[in-house]
Design a protein around this motif. Structure first.
Motif, PDB file in Angstrom:
ATOM      1  N   VAL A  38      15.234  23.085  28.006  1.00 60.84           N
ATOM      2  CA  VAL A  38      14.433  22.156  28.800  1.00 60.84           C
ATOM      3  C   VAL A  38      14.083  20.959  27.925  1.00 60.84           C
ATOM      4  CG1 VAL A  38      12.300  21.827  30.097  1.00 60.84           C
ATOM      5  CG2 VAL A  38      13.470  24.048  30.151  1.00 60.84           C
ATOM      6  N   VAL A  39      14.434  19.754  28.393  1.00 66.69           N
ATOM      7  CA  VAL A  39      14.137  18.535  27.644  1.00 66.69           C
ATOM      8  C   VAL A  39      13.205  17.673  28.484  1.00 66.69           C
ATOM      9  CG1 VAL A  39      15.098  16.554  26.416  1.00 66.69           C
ATOM     10  CG2 VAL A  39      16.442  18.661  26.609  1.00 66.69           C
ATOM     11  N   ASP A  40      11.941  17.597  28.074  1.00 65.28           N
ATOM     12  CA  ASP A  40      10.939  16.832  28.820  1.00 65.28           C
ATOM     13  C   ASP A  40       9.784  16.523  27.874  1.00 65.28           C
ATOM     14  OD1 ASP A  40       8.567  16.348  30.708  1.00 65.28           O
ATOM     15  OD2 ASP A  40      10.219  16.587  32.135  1.00 65.28           O
ATOM     16  N   ASP A  41       9.195  15.337  28.013  1.00 63.34           N
ATOM     17  CA  ASP A  41       8.121  14.956  27.094  1.00 63.34           C
ATOM     18  C   ASP A  41       6.762  15.514  27.488  1.00 63.34           C
ATOM     19  OD1 ASP A  41       8.391  13.104  29.273  1.00 63.34           O
ATOM     20  OD2 ASP A  41       6.943  11.781  28.292  1.00 63.34           O
ATOM     21  N   HIS A  42       6.658  16.164  28.656  1.00 60.09           N
ATOM     22  CA  HIS A  42       5.386  16.719  29.099  1.00 60.09           C
ATOM     23  C   HIS A  42       5.347  18.235  28.855  1.00 60.09           C
ATOM     24  CE1 HIS A  42       5.519  12.949  31.528  1.00 60.09           C
ATOM     25  NE2 HIS A  42       4.246  12.926  31.149  1.00 60.09           N
ATOM     26  N   PRO A  43       4.457  18.691  27.970  1.00 59.91           N
ATOM     27  CA  PRO A  43       4.374  20.134  27.674  1.00 59.91           C
ATOM     28  C   PRO A  43       4.120  20.987  28.918  1.00 59.91           C
ATOM     29  CG  PRO A  43       3.119  18.874  26.062  1.00 59.91           C
ATOM     30  CD  PRO A  43       3.525  17.904  27.136  1.00 59.91           C
ATOM     31  N   VAL A  44       3.311  20.479  29.856  1.00 60.23           N
ATOM     32  CA  VAL A  44       3.007  21.255  31.062  1.00 60.23           C
ATOM     33  C   VAL A  44       4.273  21.479  31.892  1.00 60.23           C
ATOM     34  CG1 VAL A  44       1.774  21.245  33.257  1.00 60.23           C
ATOM     35  CG2 VAL A  44       0.591  20.525  31.181  1.00 60.23           C
ATOM     36  N   VAL A  45       5.119  20.444  31.978  1.00 64.60           N
ATOM     37  CA  VAL A  45       6.379  20.568  32.721  1.00 64.60           C
ATOM     38  C   VAL A  45       7.286  21.578  32.031  1.00 64.60           C
ATOM     39  CG1 VAL A  45       8.473  19.367  33.454  1.00 64.60           C
ATOM     40  CG2 VAL A  45       6.242  18.237  33.674  1.00 64.60           C
ATOM     41  N   ARG A  46       7.382  21.468  30.716  1.00 59.28           N
ATOM     42  CA  ARG A  46       8.234  22.416  29.969  1.00 59.28           C
ATOM     43  C   ARG A  46       7.754  23.849  30.158  1.00 59.28           C
ATOM     44  NH1 ARG A  46       7.506  18.637  25.724  1.00 59.28           N
ATOM     45  NH2 ARG A  46       6.413  20.199  24.444  1.00 59.28           N
ATOM     46  N   ASP A  47       6.446  24.045  30.042  1.00 61.85           N
ATOM     47  CA  ASP A  47       5.889  25.389  30.209  1.00 61.85           C
ATOM     48  C   ASP A  47       6.155  25.929  31.611  1.00 61.85           C
ATOM     49  OD1 ASP A  47       4.952  25.307  27.646  1.00 61.85           O
ATOM     50  OD2 ASP A  47       2.857  24.915  28.188  1.00 61.85           O
ATOM     51  N   GLY A  48       5.987  25.054  32.609  1.00 59.90           N
ATOM     52  CA  GLY A  48       6.202  25.481  33.990  1.00 59.90           C
ATOM     53  C   GLY A  48       7.643  25.876  34.252  1.00 59.90           C
ATOM     54  N   LEU A  49       8.569  25.067  33.726  1.00 54.18           N
ATOM     55  CA  LEU A  49       9.986  25.369  33.925  1.00 54.18           C
ATOM     56  C   LEU A  49      10.381  26.640  33.170  1.00 54.18           C
ATOM     57  CD1 LEU A  49      11.479  21.776  33.701  1.00 54.18           C
ATOM     58  CD2 LEU A  49      11.441  23.243  35.727  1.00 54.18           C
ATOM     59  N   GLY A 100      27.610  10.982  32.465  1.00 55.66           N
ATOM     60  CA  GLY A 100      28.250  12.294  32.501  1.00 55.66           C
ATOM     61  C   GLY A 100      27.390  13.436  32.990  1.00 55.66           C
ATOM     62  N   ALA A 101      26.209  13.149  33.548  1.00 58.84           N
ATOM     63  CA  ALA A 101      25.376  14.241  34.072  1.00 58.84           C
ATOM     64  C   ALA A 101      26.048  14.894  35.275  1.00 58.84           C
ATOM     65  CB  ALA A 101      24.003  13.713  34.464  1.00 58.84           C
ATOM     66  N   THR A 102      25.789  16.184  35.447  1.00 60.34           N
ATOM     67  CA  THR A 102      26.410  16.952  36.524  1.00 60.34           C
ATOM     68  C   THR A 102      25.599  16.922  37.809  1.00 60.34           C
ATOM     69  OG1 THR A 102      27.494  18.441  34.965  1.00 60.34           O
ATOM     70  CG2 THR A 102      27.199  19.268  37.190  1.00 60.34           C
ATOM     71  N   GLY A 103      24.269  16.891  37.705  1.00 61.60           N
ATOM     72  CA  GLY A 103      23.462  16.967  38.916  1.00 61.60           C
ATOM     73  C   GLY A 103      22.123  16.292  38.784  1.00 61.60           C
ATOM     74  N   TYR A 104      21.442  16.120  39.936  1.00 58.51           N
ATOM     75  CA  TYR A 104      20.183  15.383  40.002  1.00 58.51           C
ATOM     76  C   TYR A 104      19.256  15.990  41.043  1.00 58.51           C
ATOM     77  CZ  TYR A 104      23.235  12.424  37.545  1.00 58.51           C
ATOM     78  OH  TYR A 104      24.124  12.006  36.603  1.00 58.51           O
ATOM     79  N   LEU A 105      18.061  16.343  40.613  1.00 55.86           N
ATOM     80  CA  LEU A 105      17.043  16.845  41.527  1.00 55.86           C
ATOM     81  C   LEU A 105      15.717  16.187  41.191  1.00 55.86           C
ATOM     82  CD1 LEU A 105      17.565  20.722  41.694  1.00 55.86           C
ATOM     83  CD2 LEU A 105      18.175  19.046  43.439  1.00 55.86           C
ATOM     84  N   LEU A 106      14.812  16.193  42.150  1.00 58.08           N
ATOM     85  CA  LEU A 106      13.455  15.752  41.894  1.00 58.08           C
ATOM     86  C   LEU A 106      12.651  16.933  41.364  1.00 58.08           C
ATOM     87  CD1 LEU A 106      12.769  13.515  45.009  1.00 58.08           C
ATOM     88  CD2 LEU A 106      13.629  12.855  42.751  1.00 58.08           C
ATOM     89  N   LYS A 107      11.623  16.627  40.574  1.00 55.73           N
ATOM     90  CA  LYS A 107      10.836  17.692  39.953  1.00 55.73           C
ATOM     91  C   LYS A 107      10.028  18.499  40.964  1.00 55.73           C
ATOM     92  CE  LYS A 107      10.451  15.765  35.329  1.00 55.73           C
ATOM     93  NZ  LYS A 107       9.556  15.160  34.329  1.00 55.73           N
ATOM     94  N   ALA A 131      15.833  37.357  35.890  1.00 55.16           N
ATOM     95  CA  ALA A 131      16.659  37.979  34.851  1.00 55.16           C
ATOM     96  C   ALA A 131      17.976  37.254  34.604  1.00 55.16           C
ATOM     97  CB  ALA A 131      16.949  39.434  35.226  1.00 55.16           C
ATOM     98  N   GLU A 132      18.424  36.462  35.574  1.00 51.31           N
ATOM     99  CA  GLU A 132      19.730  35.812  35.420  1.00 51.31           C
ATOM    100  C   GLU A 132      19.687  34.563  34.542  1.00 51.31           C
ATOM    101  OE1 GLU A 132      21.294  33.550  38.871  1.00 51.31           O
ATOM    102  OE2 GLU A 132      19.459  34.222  39.873  1.00 51.31           O
ATOM    103  N   PHE A 133      18.478  34.130  34.141  1.00 53.90           N
ATOM    104  CA  PHE A 133      18.349  32.936  33.308  1.00 53.90           C
ATOM    105  C   PHE A 133      17.692  33.273  31.973  1.00 53.90           C
ATOM    106  CE2 PHE A 133      17.910  31.421  37.755  1.00 53.90           C
ATOM    107  CZ  PHE A 133      19.059  30.650  37.821  1.00 53.90           C
ATOM    108  N   ARG A 134      18.071  32.524  30.927  1.00 55.56           N
ATOM    109  CA  ARG A 134      17.397  32.664  29.640  1.00 55.56           C
ATOM    110  C   ARG A 134      17.191  31.276  29.039  1.00 55.56           C
ATOM    111  NH1 ARG A 134      20.587  35.926  27.169  1.00 55.56           N
ATOM    112  NH2 ARG A 134      21.539  34.660  25.543  1.00 55.56           N
ATOM    113  N   VAL A 135      15.932  30.929  28.781  1.00 57.51           N
ATOM    114  CA  VAL A 135      15.597  29.639  28.179  1.00 57.51           C
ATOM    115  C   VAL A 135      15.699  29.767  26.666  1.00 57.51           C
ATOM    116  CG1 VAL A 135      13.846  27.847  27.920  1.00 57.51           C
ATOM    117  CG2 VAL A 135      14.056  29.076  30.097  1.00 57.51           C
ATOM    118  N   LEU A 136      16.605  29.007  26.064  1.00 60.39           N
ATOM    119  CA  LEU A 136      16.850  29.111  24.629  1.00 60.39           C
ATOM    120  C   LEU A 136      15.906  28.243  23.808  1.00 60.39           C
ATOM    121  CD1 LEU A 136      20.765  29.017  24.560  1.00 60.39           C
ATOM    122  CD2 LEU A 136      19.253  31.007  24.654  1.00 60.39           C
ATOM    123  N   GLY A 137      15.349  27.198  24.444  1.00 59.95           N
ATOM    124  CA  GLY A 137      14.471  26.312  23.688  1.00 59.95           C
ATOM    125  C   GLY A 137      13.979  25.155  24.520  1.00 59.95           C
TER     126      GLY A 137
END
Length: 216
Positions: A13-24, A104-111, A32-38
């Motif tokens: 997760v790359v975001d400058d807001h700690p709350v957003v990072r924590d939430g994601l 070269g981004a693959t996709g786009y969504l709103l937060k 179980a199908e996802f793993r956040v590496l950093g």
């Protein structure tokens, strides 16, 4: 006992807001199908982390102090990174969205995308499929208008069918199976679609199609 998923999708997760990072992180770690590496707070740190950890998907904010998302996507593309980038924008007016497509981004969504929509988008991005939300597409169209030459050809019924499936994030193989045609034929249809719409890739073609009312 809960069954382990057949495949675990890794992401950062790359975001400058700690709350957003924590939430994601919390959202994805609940499945179980996802793993956040950093997590990274800006694009420069995000690029270094993506190259080092090699995640399947990078969730990338666009506007961050100390290194924005577009520059980070450009650098990851330049380095030939395997990771797919899924951009999460705060505002659908974000003028960086089209440059991110070109980078070269693959996709786009709103937060504010629902949890299930975000999960689906990450799965699609991990498979290299284009994910472009209608809300973001509506803001992209003014920046991706292709000049219409005299005698400009309309899309055929089959080309529209293929494009509609592309807009849903369907892979070439899945399109071929659904339409009972070969993958080579799907690629040929897409080549014609790109030429007729003046688009260079799947994401741009979907955006132009929304603008022209082809996809509603």
């Amino acid at each position: 006992m809960a069954q382990e998923p057949a495949r675990v999708i890794t992401l950062i997760v790359v975001d400058d807001h700690p709350v957003v990072r924590d939430g994601l992180r919390g959202m994805f770690e609940s499945a179980a199908e996802f793993r956040v590496l950093g997590e990274a707070a800006d694009g420069v740190e995000g690029v270094d982390m993506a190259v080092r950890l090699d995640p399947d998907v990078v969730l990338m904010d666009l506007r961050m102090p100390g290194g924005g998302g577009v520059a980070a996507i450009t650098e990851l593309t330049r380095r030939g990174a395997r990771s797919r980038v899924l951009v999460l924008t705060t505002y659908d007016t974000d003028s960086d969205t089209l440059p991110a497509i070109e980078a070269g981004a693959t996709g786009y969504l709103l937060k504010d995308a629902p949890r299930d929509e975000l999960f689906t988008a990450v799965r699609a991005a991990a498979d290299g499929r284009t994910v472009l939300s209608p809300a973001v597409a509506s803001r992209l169209i003014s920046r991706v208008r292709a000049p219409v030459a005299p005698g400009h050809e309309a899309l055929s019924a089959r080309e529209r069918e293929v494009l509609r499936l592309v807009a849903r994030g369907t892979s070439n193989r899945e399109i071929a199976a659904e339409l009972f045609i070969s993958e080579a034929t799907v690629k040929t249809h897409l080549t014609h679609v790109f030429a007729k719409l003046g688009a260079k890739d799947r994401a741009a073609a979907v955006a132009v199609a929304y603008e022209r009312g082809i996809l509603g």
